[in-house]
Design an enzyme around this catalytic site. Sequence first.
Site, short mmCIF file in Angstrom:
data_model
loop_
_atom_site.label_atom_id
_atom_site.label_comp_id
_atom_site.label_asym_id
_atom_site.label_seq_id
_atom_site.Cartn_x
_atom_site.Cartn_y
_atom_site.Cartn_z
N GLY A 15 0.82 -1.20 0.00
CA GLY A 15 0.00 0.00 0.00
C GLY A 15 0.85 1.25 0.00
CB ALA A 16 4.27 1.85 -1.34
CG MET A 20 -2.15 5.50 7.07
SD MET A 20 -1.37 6.43 8.41
CE MET A 20 -0.65 5.09 9.35
CG ASP A 41 0.01 1.53 -4.62
OD1 ASP A 41 -0.40 1.79 -3.47
OD2 ASP A 41 -0.61 1.84 -5.66
N GLY A 104 -1.33 -2.55 9.89
CA GLY A 104 -2.14 -1.44 10.37
C GLY A 104 -3.51 -1.40 9.74
CG ASN A 132 -4.60 4.37 16.79
OD1 ASN A 132 -3.51 4.92 16.67
ND2 ASN A 132 -5.74 5.02 16.62
CG HIS A 160 -12.32 7.11 11.73
ND1 HIS A 160 -12.71 6.58 12.94
CD2 HIS A 160 -10.97 6.99 11.68
CE1 HIS A 160 -11.64 6.14 13.59
NE2 HIS A 160 -10.58 6.37 12.85
CE LYS A 164 -12.09 3.23 10.60
NZ LYS A 164 -10.84 2.67 10.07
CB THR A 171 -8.98 2.92 17.44
OG1 THR A 171 -7.89 3.01 16.52
CG2 THR A 171 -8.61 3.60 18.74
#
Length: 272
Positions: A15-16, A20, A41, A104, A132, A160, A164, A171
Amino acid sequence: MTLNTDDKIRIAVAGAGGKMGREVVKLALTDPGFALAAAIDRSRQGIDAGILAGTEECGVSVTTDLELALVESRPDVLVDFTIPEVVMGNARAAIRHGVRPVIGTTGLSQDDLAELDKLSRDKGIGTIVGPNFSIGAILMMKFAAEAAKYMPYVEIVEYHGGQKLDAPSGTSIKTAELIAQNREEFRQGHPSEKEVIEGSRGGLYDGFRIHSVRLPGIFAQQEVLFGGDGQTLKIRHDSYDRAGYMPGVAVAVKRVMDETGLVYGIEHYLTT
């Protein structure tokens, strides 16, 4: 930018090209203990990862092929900030190649976590899943868990952005799990309460409620509200920038090297 990878932890980033992911690429390029081994990616093939992340050219080109990247770049750790639909496939591939996942991406089920634990133990390596990675958010969870010992009436409200994909957030689920460890289960609210509009009271977890707000303009916030006779307590954390998660990611990347099996949440590392 020339990297000397001797004695550095080699990081592949899944997910580069995401928001994030680009922060993780910058972390891998700037932390003296890390080296960027690969950037994966699905839509940024061939772009230099450093340029994609908004920093200097680094000589690592983005690829769409995770398996090939794992074989050719031989990373120590795969940091994954992708989407729920692909994260388990990425993690399975990483573990199969002896690469330690640091995840993550939210939306993993209890069955997913159990599978990651088994696969990691069978391979003799560690996996860390962090609902998180913000140190402040983790402190918020720990403070809430402590407060639940004394104020068991509690509700969680998490906020959020409108895009999302999962609700409630990872979290808030982790916060609820920690609270439940210190709170005897009972059903809050009036025994005869009735939702006039279905879902208006939020999701039920162990007898208390989690409410998810999704609106444009919001980044990430969470409030844990406790009520008692004549008083309330609010514990709130606000995130304003993704860079705030990177110290926690760095901790996870370093600590996963010494783990075997799954570690769920990086709060375990805040006291050592």
